[in-house]
Each structure stands twice: as C-alpha cells, then as structure tokens.
Design a protein around this motif. Structure first.
Motif, mmCIF file in Angstrom:
data_model
loop_
_atom_site.group_PDB
_atom_site.id
_atom_site.type_symbol
_atom_site.label_atom_id
_atom_site.label_comp_id
_atom_site.label_asym_id
_atom_site.label_seq_id
_atom_site.Cartn_x
_atom_site.Cartn_y
_atom_site.Cartn_z
ATOM 1 N N UNK A 83 0.826 -1.201 0.000
ATOM 2 C CA UNK A 83 0.000 0.000 0.000
ATOM 3 C C UNK A 83 0.865 1.257 0.000
ATOM 4 N N UNK A 84 2.047 1.154 0.640
ATOM 5 C CA UNK A 84 2.964 2.285 0.747
ATOM 6 C C UNK A 84 4.375 1.762 0.508
ATOM 7 N N UNK A 85 5.063 2.322 -0.485
ATOM 8 C CA UNK A 85 6.419 1.878 -0.811
ATOM 9 C C UNK A 85 7.334 3.097 -0.895
ATOM 10 N N UNK A 86 8.492 3.000 -0.247
ATOM 11 C CA UNK A 86 9.497 4.059 -0.282
ATOM 12 C C UNK A 86 10.730 3.534 -0.994
ATOM 13 N N UNK A 87 11.278 4.367 -1.888
ATOM 14 C CA UNK A 87 12.557 4.059 -2.545
ATOM 15 C C UNK A 87 13.453 5.275 -2.361
ATOM 16 N N UNK A 88 14.671 5.044 -1.927
ATOM 17 C CA UNK A 88 15.598 6.144 -1.674
ATOM 18 C C UNK A 88 16.735 6.088 -2.689
ATOM 19 N N UNK A 89 17.146 7.282 -3.164
ATOM 20 C CA UNK A 89 18.226 7.348 -4.142
ATOM 21 C C UNK A 89 17.750 7.180 -5.569
ATOM 22 N N UNK A 90 16.483 7.501 -5.821
ATOM 23 C CA UNK A 90 15.938 7.383 -7.176
ATOM 24 C C UNK A 90 16.482 8.518 -8.046
ATOM 25 N N UNK A 91 16.488 8.325 -9.358
ATOM 26 C CA UNK A 91 16.901 9.419 -10.250
ATOM 27 C C UNK A 91 15.917 10.590 -10.169
ATOM 28 N N UNK A 92 16.397 11.751 -10.544
ATOM 29 C CA UNK A 92 15.540 12.937 -10.573
ATOM 30 C C UNK A 92 14.425 12.722 -11.593
ATOM 31 N N UNK A 93 13.160 12.827 -11.170
ATOM 32 C CA UNK A 93 12.055 12.626 -12.119
ATOM 33 C C UNK A 93 12.030 13.720 -13.188
ATOM 34 N N UNK A 94 11.734 13.341 -14.419
ATOM 35 C CA UNK A 94 11.626 14.310 -15.520
ATOM 36 C C UNK A 94 10.580 15.377 -15.201
ATOM 37 N N UNK A 95 9.529 14.960 -14.567
ATOM 38 C CA UNK A 95 8.416 15.869 -14.244
ATOM 39 C C UNK A 95 8.879 17.043 -13.372
ATOM 40 N N UNK A 96 10.002 16.881 -12.682
ATOM 41 C CA UNK A 96 10.494 17.937 -11.806
ATOM 42 C C UNK A 96 10.920 19.182 -12.593
ATOM 43 N N UNK A 97 11.185 19.043 -13.887
ATOM 44 C CA UNK A 97 11.558 20.180 -14.732
ATOM 45 C C UNK A 97 10.347 20.966 -15.210
ATOM 46 N N UNK A 98 9.160 20.427 -15.005
ATOM 47 C CA UNK A 98 7.930 21.069 -15.449
ATOM 48 C C UNK A 98 7.527 22.158 -14.452
ATOM 49 N N UNK A 99 7.468 23.420 -14.895
ATOM 50 C CA UNK A 99 7.090 24.494 -13.967
ATOM 51 C C UNK A 99 5.647 24.361 -13.469
#
Length: 161
Positions: A83-99
């Motif tokens: 139901x809840x999953x955490x992943x640490x050290x993932x690559x920067x999501x492409x969506x993060x560049x979207x203003x």
C-alpha cells in the motif's frame, strides 16, 4: 438419503495428496509474497543518506506494519500489502523540470506530486538525494502517510541548498 462412500485408490489417485499440497502451497505463497520493486542505484554519497534514512523509518505508517518489498535492500521499504512503498536514491524525475508540476509541503519536507491511476507518487525536492513514496489507489486524495516520513527524511537527508 445417504450416498455410499467410495475409496479413491489406484494409480491415477496416488499423486492426489501431493497435487493438493502443491496447489495449496502455490495458492498461499502467491498471496503472501512481498511486492517486488526496482532497487535504485544511487552514487555512494547518496546511498549513505539512504542507509541513514532506513534506520530512522517508522515501524508503522498509517496503521500498516512494515513489510519490505523484494529484493531486500536498505534503499527500499514498504508498509502494508504494498500500500505504501518508499525508494531512496531514485533518479531525478523528468516531471520535476515542469514548472506546472504540483508540490506539497508536509512538516517541512517538500514533495513533488505525480498523480497516477494506481495511486499518487511523491518525490522529495531540495534534498541531497531523491526519496520517492508511492501510495496505493486508496490514497488518491490523501497525503496523510507523508507526515510519517517527514522527520526521518529531514533528519537523514540534508537539504541541497
């Protein structure tokens, strides 16, 4: 009316108990198996933050006990039946560049929101490594579980300012 009982015997019934045990075992193991998630591959410095975070993560989140996904890694953690999953050290999501990307602040930790049919995905922003939390479909409009991660993330993963 009583039906007569017949004994099942002969070569075609000799393997029946083994088949039933196998069927029950396969049926039970498939529902009890932990979820499988991809393990990120961050650089060493980021992996160190993730190891520190793993030590700080809560035993329960939103009433779900910790139940880590496969394969076993300090870079991944889970609560409930995936139901809840955490992943640490993932690559920067492409969506993060979207203003136009949506973000939320939960107890001093900033998260970028990605809305998905299977449930929301949140990724930390302004931290030295990215921490991703995916929530199941029942959390489509609920960010409550993120409050359980705020202190561990703030204490383990320094800001990237």
């Amino acid at each position: 009316m009583t039906l007569p009982l017949r004994r099942l015997s002969g070569p075609r019934f000799a393997r029946l108990p083994a088949v039933l045990v196998l069927a029950v075992t396969v049926g039970c193991s498939s529902t009890d198996a932990p979820a499988s998630v991809p393990v990120p591959g961050p650089p060493a410095e980021e992996a160190a933050f993730c190891r520190a975070l793993d030590k700080e993560l809560p035993k329960t989140v939103d009433g779900h006990d910790r139940s880590d996904p496969e394969p076993d890694s300090v870079l991944t953690a889970g609560w409930g039946d995936a139901a809840i999953v955490l992943r640490c050290g993932v690559p920067r999501p492409e969506r993060m560049s979207d203003p136009q990307a949506k973000g939320v602040d939960v107890d001093g930790v900033n998260w970028m929101l990605e809305e998905r049919d299977s449930g929301p995905r949140f990724t930390t922003t302004y931290r030295k490594t990215y921490v991703e939390v995916t929530l199941g479909e029942r959390y489509l409009h609920d960010i409550g579980p993120l409050s359980d991660f705020a202190a561990p993330v703030a204490d383990s993963v320094p800001p990237s300012l």
